[in-house]
Design a protein around this motif. Structure first.
Motif, PDB file in Angstrom:
ATOM      1  N   LEU A  18       7.110   1.871  -6.915  1.00 23.13           N
ATOM      2  CA  LEU A  18       6.440   1.518  -7.438  1.00 23.13           C
ATOM      3  C   LEU A  18       6.170   0.322  -8.376  1.00 23.13           C
ATOM      4  CD1 LEU A  18       3.880   4.133  -7.277  1.00 23.13           C
ATOM      5  CD2 LEU A  18       3.976   2.463  -5.405  1.00 23.13           C
ATOM      6  N   ALA A  19       6.922   0.694  -9.282  1.00 23.91           N
ATOM      7  CA  ALA A  19       7.515  -0.461 -10.288  1.00 23.91           C
ATOM      8  C   ALA A  19       8.193  -1.628  -9.945  1.00 23.91           C
ATOM      9  CB  ALA A  19       7.712   0.389 -11.469  1.00 23.91           C
ATOM     10  N   LEU A  24       0.544  -1.385   0.414  1.00 24.94           N
ATOM     11  CA  LEU A  24       0.004  -0.076  -0.188  1.00 24.94           C
ATOM     12  C   LEU A  24       1.002   0.790  -0.005  1.00 24.94           C
ATOM     13  CD1 LEU A  24      -3.378   1.002   1.680  1.00 24.94           C
ATOM     14  CD2 LEU A  24      -1.591   2.213   2.258  1.00 24.94           C
ATOM     15  N   ALA A  25       0.412   2.279  -0.865  1.00 19.51           N
ATOM     16  CA  ALA A  25       1.624   3.636  -1.147  1.00 19.51           C
ATOM     17  C   ALA A  25       0.396   4.326  -1.101  1.00 19.51           C
ATOM     18  CB  ALA A  25       2.056   3.022  -2.025  1.00 19.51           C
ATOM     19  N   VAL A  77      -1.150  -3.898  -5.347  1.00 24.50           N
ATOM     20  CA  VAL A  77      -0.242  -3.166  -4.957  1.00 24.50           C
ATOM     21  C   VAL A  77      -1.320  -2.338  -4.902  1.00 24.50           C
ATOM     22  CG1 VAL A  77       0.677  -1.153  -5.580  1.00 24.50           C
ATOM     23  CG2 VAL A  77       1.903  -3.934  -6.070  1.00 24.50           C
ATOM     24  N   ILE A  78      -1.406  -1.444  -4.514  1.00 28.62           N
ATOM     25  CA  ILE A  78      -2.480  -1.055  -3.733  1.00 28.62           C
ATOM     26  C   ILE A  78      -2.432   0.813  -2.882  1.00 28.62           C
ATOM     27  CG2 ILE A  78      -4.506   0.363  -1.849  1.00 28.62           C
ATOM     28  CD1 ILE A  78      -4.470  -2.374  -1.038  1.00 28.62           C
ATOM     29  N   VAL A  79      -2.432   1.550  -4.184  1.00 21.70           N
ATOM     30  CA  VAL A  79      -1.560   3.332  -3.874  1.00 21.70           C
ATOM     31  C   VAL A  79      -3.221   4.227  -3.926  1.00 21.70           C
ATOM     32  CG1 VAL A  79      -0.551   4.987  -5.619  1.00 21.70           C
ATOM     33  CG2 VAL A  79       0.299   2.503  -5.992  1.00 21.70           C
ATOM     34  N   VAL A  80      -3.097   5.022  -3.051  1.00 17.10           N
ATOM     35  CA  VAL A  80      -4.021   5.050  -3.161  1.00 17.10           C
ATOM     36  C   VAL A  80      -3.148   7.505  -2.978  1.00 17.10           C
ATOM     37  CG1 VAL A  80      -5.111   4.778  -1.429  1.00 17.10           C
ATOM     38  CG2 VAL A  80      -3.048   5.601  -0.492  1.00 17.10           C
ATOM     39  N   GLY A  81      -3.713   8.600  -2.919  1.00 20.84           N
ATOM     40  CA  GLY A  81      -3.106   9.512  -2.291  1.00 20.84           C
ATOM     41  C   GLY A  81      -3.798  10.860  -3.567  1.00 20.84           C
TER      42      GLY A  81
END
Length: 302
Positions: free
Chosen positions: A243-244, A182-183, A255-259
């Motif tokens: 992330l890559a 998670l990023a 892979v979970i990305v929030v922002g």
């Protein structure tokens, strides 16, 4: 000859001229009267059209008022947020519901307000508008009317709907399972955590020096904005490299990305799930807030 001598010729000519002028004036009067009649008719038709439109407007306003009253009268019985042990408890309660009828319990995932399955709209009727408001959500109902709810899952499944003897509530939709990353990506902050179930086992993060917005205007502002955009681009390139790398790892399930919405576009290339988050602060604190918010489910009692 005698008429000319007595002056009668001029009089006759004048009489003829006056008679011609009279006929001309009569024709003008008749034309004006005809135009006036046409104008009156046009005005009458316009007044009739105005009255017709006024009646239609009144009718539509009455329908709108009734619709607003009906919508105001249909509200959620309760709306609450749940995460962690509380969410597990709620899910277990729904999973414990069983039906002797093999088609006694309805489960459906409604991805958006314009994608409500027929099975859901037929069952909920007027309350379908609440389902639309809750979407995206997993919708639950039983044929006795005892259960009626919508739960917004952190991980959205593919759309489905079914009547069965139990509700379909997969743990991976609602709770952190397996090994995942998670990023948090912001224009000046990046944080990345690796988790096994709900436990974080690795962390890395960094911040970048990005100038605050400039508001002086003119050439100075343009130069400042270009420099600021360059700083953000450099920050995002570094974040995307991280992330890559994690997306290519063999031991990561997803892979979970929030922002920030404005910077999530590039990150989607490396993410299985993306979501907007307002988590701020230093990388570790932002990641903790984002993790908690992401794994929170909103529950609507319909």
């Amino acid at each position: 000859m005698i008429d000319r001598l007595l002056g009668r010729a001029e009089l006759k000519e004048r009489i003829a001229e006056l008679e011609e002028e009279k006929r001309h004036l009569e024709r003008r009067a008749e034309a004006e009267e005809e135009r006036r009649s046409d104008a009156v008719a046009d005005r009458q038709r316009a007044e009739e059209r105005v009255n017709e439109l006024e009646h239609r407007i009144e009718s539509l306003e009455e329908r709108l008022s009734r619709a607003e009253d009906e919508e105001a009268s249909v509200e959620f019985r309760r709306v609450s947020d749940a995460r962690g042990p509380r969410l597990s408890d709620v899910l277990d309660r729904f999973r414990a519901v069983e039906s002797d009828d093999p088609e006694g319990l309805l489960t459906a995932f409604v991805p958006s307000d314009d994608a409500v399955p027929t099975s859901v709209s037929e069952w909920f009727g007027d309350r379908t508008r609440l389902v639309r408001r809750a979407a995206p959500a997993v919708v639950l109902a039983d044929d006795s009317g005892a259960v009626s709810a919508a739960i917004a899952p952190p991980i959205e499944p593919a759309p489905f709907d079914r009547w069965a003897d139990s509700f379909r509530l997969e743990e991976a939709w609602f709770r952190p399972t397996g090994r995942f990353a998670l990023a948090v990506v912001r224009s000046d902050t990046f944080a990345l955590g690796t988790y096994e179930a709900g436990e974080r086992v690795a962390f890395e993060g960094f911040t970048s020096d990005v100038k605050e917005a400039h508001s002086k205007g003119g050439f100075s502002q343009g130069r400042f904005e270009r420099r600021r955009e360059g700083q953000i681009d450099d920050h995002l390139k570094k974040a995307n490299r991280e992330l890559a790398a994690v997306a290519d790892a063999d031991d990561i399930d997803r892979v979970i990305v929030v922002g920030e919405r404005s910077v999530l576009g590039e990150a989607r290339e490396h993410a299985d799930v993306t979501d907007v988050s307002d988590a701020t602060g230093k990388p570790a604190a932002a990641l903790e807030d984002a993790f908690r918010d992401f794994w929170t489910a909103r529950i609507h009692a319909i």
